[in-house]
Each structure stands twice: as structure tokens, then as C-alpha cells.
Design a protein around this motif. Structure first.
Motif, short mmCIF file in Angstrom:
data_model
loop_
_atom_site.label_atom_id
_atom_site.label_comp_id
_atom_site.label_asym_id
_atom_site.label_seq_id
_atom_site.Cartn_x
_atom_site.Cartn_y
_atom_site.Cartn_z
N CYS A 155 -9.54 -6.33 -69.32
CA CYS A 155 -10.92 -6.82 -69.22
C CYS A 155 -11.25 -7.35 -67.83
O CYS A 155 -12.31 -7.92 -67.61
CB CYS A 155 -11.17 -7.88 -70.29
SG CYS A 155 -11.12 -7.18 -71.96
N THR A 156 -10.35 -7.13 -66.89
CA THR A 156 -10.59 -7.48 -65.50
C THR A 156 -10.79 -6.18 -64.74
O THR A 156 -9.84 -5.57 -64.25
CB THR A 156 -9.39 -8.27 -64.91
OG1 THR A 156 -9.04 -9.32 -65.80
CG2 THR A 156 -9.74 -8.85 -63.55
N LEU A 157 -12.04 -5.72 -64.67
CA LEU A 157 -12.33 -4.38 -64.13
C LEU A 157 -12.02 -4.23 -62.65
O LEU A 157 -11.75 -3.13 -62.19
CB LEU A 157 -13.80 -4.03 -64.39
CG LEU A 157 -14.20 -3.96 -65.87
CD1 LEU A 157 -15.66 -3.55 -65.99
CD2 LEU A 157 -13.32 -3.03 -66.65
N ASP A 158 -12.01 -5.32 -61.90
CA ASP A 158 -11.75 -5.21 -60.46
C ASP A 158 -10.31 -5.55 -60.09
O ASP A 158 -9.99 -5.75 -58.92
CB ASP A 158 -12.72 -6.08 -59.67
CG ASP A 158 -12.59 -7.57 -60.01
OD1 ASP A 158 -11.92 -7.91 -61.01
OD2 ASP A 158 -13.16 -8.38 -59.27
N ALA A 159 -9.41 -5.60 -61.07
CA ALA A 159 -8.01 -5.94 -60.80
C ALA A 159 -7.35 -4.85 -59.97
O ALA A 159 -7.50 -3.67 -60.26
CB ALA A 159 -7.25 -6.12 -62.11
N PRO A 160 -6.58 -5.22 -58.94
CA PRO A 160 -5.88 -4.23 -58.13
C PRO A 160 -4.56 -3.78 -58.75
O PRO A 160 -3.81 -3.01 -58.15
CB PRO A 160 -5.62 -4.99 -56.83
CG PRO A 160 -5.46 -6.40 -57.27
CD PRO A 160 -6.43 -6.57 -58.42
N VAL A 161 -4.26 -4.28 -59.95
CA VAL A 161 -3.02 -3.92 -60.63
C VAL A 161 -3.31 -3.77 -62.12
O VAL A 161 -4.11 -4.50 -62.69
CB VAL A 161 -1.92 -5.00 -60.39
CG1 VAL A 161 -2.33 -6.35 -60.94
CG2 VAL A 161 -0.58 -4.57 -60.93
N ALA A 162 -2.67 -2.76 -62.72
CA ALA A 162 -2.77 -2.54 -64.16
C ALA A 162 -1.43 -2.91 -64.78
O ALA A 162 -0.39 -2.39 -64.38
CB ALA A 162 -3.11 -1.08 -64.46
N ILE A 163 -1.45 -3.85 -65.73
CA ILE A 163 -0.22 -4.35 -66.35
C ILE A 163 -0.14 -3.80 -67.77
O ILE A 163 -1.05 -3.99 -68.57
CB ILE A 163 -0.21 -5.89 -66.39
CG1 ILE A 163 -0.51 -6.47 -65.01
CG2 ILE A 163 1.10 -6.41 -66.95
CD1 ILE A 163 -0.88 -7.94 -65.02
N PHE A 164 0.96 -3.12 -68.07
CA PHE A 164 1.15 -2.50 -69.39
C PHE A 164 2.47 -2.94 -70.02
O PHE A 164 3.46 -3.12 -69.31
CB PHE A 164 1.24 -0.97 -69.26
CG PHE A 164 0.01 -0.31 -68.78
CD1 PHE A 164 -0.99 0.07 -69.66
CD2 PHE A 164 -0.16 -0.03 -67.43
CE1 PHE A 164 -2.13 0.69 -69.21
CE2 PHE A 164 -1.30 0.60 -66.97
CZ PHE A 164 -2.29 0.96 -67.86
N TYR A 165 2.47 -3.09 -71.34
CA TYR A 165 3.73 -3.17 -72.07
C TYR A 165 4.19 -1.75 -72.31
O TYR A 165 3.38 -0.89 -72.68
CB TYR A 165 3.55 -3.85 -73.43
CG TYR A 165 3.39 -5.35 -73.37
CD1 TYR A 165 4.08 -6.13 -72.45
CD2 TYR A 165 2.56 -6.00 -74.27
CE1 TYR A 165 3.94 -7.50 -72.41
CE2 TYR A 165 2.42 -7.38 -74.24
CZ TYR A 165 3.11 -8.12 -73.31
OH TYR A 165 2.97 -9.47 -73.27
N THR A 166 5.47 -1.48 -72.11
CA THR A 166 6.03 -0.20 -72.53
C THR A 166 6.43 -0.37 -73.98
O THR A 166 6.82 -1.46 -74.41
CB THR A 166 7.22 0.23 -71.66
OG1 THR A 166 8.21 -0.81 -71.68
CG2 THR A 166 6.79 0.48 -70.21
N ARG A 167 6.30 0.70 -74.75
CA ARG A 167 6.56 0.62 -76.18
C ARG A 167 7.40 1.81 -76.63
O ARG A 167 7.40 2.85 -75.99
CB ARG A 167 5.26 0.60 -76.97
CG ARG A 167 4.39 -0.59 -76.64
CD ARG A 167 3.05 -0.54 -77.39
NE ARG A 167 2.21 -1.66 -77.04
CZ ARG A 167 2.29 -2.87 -77.60
NH1 ARG A 167 3.16 -3.10 -78.53
NH2 ARG A 167 1.49 -3.84 -77.22
N GLU A 168 8.06 1.60 -77.77
CA GLU A 168 8.89 2.65 -78.35
C GLU A 168 8.85 2.49 -79.86
O GLU A 168 8.87 1.37 -80.37
CB GLU A 168 10.32 2.48 -77.82
CG GLU A 168 11.29 3.51 -78.29
CD GLU A 168 12.66 3.25 -77.68
OE1 GLU A 168 13.52 2.68 -78.38
OE2 GLU A 168 12.84 3.60 -76.50
#
Length: 166
Positions: free
Chosen positions: A55-68
Motif C-alpha cells: 500500500c506504499t505505491l512510491d516505495a523503492p523496494v518491494a518486500i515479499f514473503y516467500t511461500r511453499e
């Protein structure tokens, strides 16, 4: 009722994209945004690609959880079974990946990637610690129980990350 909700959601997305005027680029190269209701701010526009800071459209980084997908087990480690006799599976968080904007590169660059095991080992002492640092991006853990990311342009993001601590 469902058709009405779907129509309203579609309308909000179309109007939000018209208001924003510029398309936002996702980590996977897509341009999908979605409206999300926040108790404090009402309807806000967010990335629809699963990022933690979506929800931070101007963020210079995308943070993801990896899942399995893994066989689901109970507290005693006994596998769970579906009614038809097949093993039950659960979506399990396996780590974190961060993709950032880095000068000199045309595409997003993977600036961090850690497994849950690596994170738990690094945070076991219960002290503030830097988990990863590259390209000016820092991923850390605070002894008060939250994770944080900072970027070269001064951007910062904080979350509880309880899924990473086991």
C-alpha cells in the motif's frame, strides 16, 4: 449482492487508476492495483502482487514473503489428512525477498533473500541485528519484536513479521 460488490470494486479500481494518471509497475512487470479498506484511512489503492508494503505505491523496494506448500502437521508433528484420505497441505512462509530500484540497472534487483531458518538463527539472541545489507538497502530486526527495511532514498518500512519467528 456479490455482483454489486464486484461492480463497485471494479469501478473503484478504474477510477483510482484514472486519478493516479500514471501506472505503477509491479515486481513481476504487471500494473495491477486494487482498492483495500483501511480502518484508519478508508479506501486506499495498493499493489495486488502480494508484497508486504503493497500500500506504499512510491516505495523503492518491494518486500515479499516467500511461500511453499507443505504437508500440514499438528502440534505433535503428525500429518493432517483430508476427508478423502489425501494429505492436507498448508501454505507456509519460508523466507523474505526484497526487490529494489538500484541505480545503473534497468530492472528491479534482488537486494535481499533470507530463509526463515536464517532469520530465526540471527534473531535468536533477542538483540537488535542487521539481517541483510546490499545496494544501500538494509533489512533488520529490533529486539522489541519488529522487522524494518530502509532504502537509499530515506524510505523506511516496519512490520511485526511474526510469521518469520516461528
Amino acid at each position: 449482492m456479490f455482483k454489486k460488490a464486484a461492480f463497485v470494486t471494479t469501478l473503484v479500481v478504474v477510477l483510482a487508476s484514472m486519478v493516479l494518471g500514471a501506472s505503477a509497475v509491479l515486481a513481476d512487470g504487471g500494473e495491477t492495483l486494487t482498492p483495500v479498506y483501511d480502518d484508519d484511512e478508508g479506501w486506499i489503492t495498493c499493489f495486488a502482487d502480494g508484497r508486504i508494503n503493497g500500500c506504499t505505491l512510491d516505495a523503492p523496494v518491494a518486500i515479499f514473503y516467500t511461500r511453499e506448500s507443505q504437508v500440514d502437521v499438528d502440534a505433535n508433528g503428525v500429518p493432517a489428512w483430508n476427508d478423502d484420505g489425501t494429505p492436507a497441505y498448508a501454505d507456509v512462509v519460508t523466507g523474505v525477498e526484497m526487490w529494489g530500484i538500484v541505480a545503473g540497472y534497468d530492472n528491479l534487483v534482488k537486494v535481499a533473500g533470507l530463509t526463515v531458518g536464517q532469520i530465526q538463527a540471527a534473531t535468536a539472541a533477542g538483540t537488535d541485528t542487521i539481517l541483510s545489507q546490499s545496494y544501500g538497502y538494509t533489512f533488520g530486526y529490533s529486539a522489541s519484536g519488529y522487522f524494518w527495511v530502509t532504502a537509499p532514498n530515506g524510505y523506511s518500512f516496519v512490520w511485526d513479521g511474526v510469521e518469520l519467528l516461528g
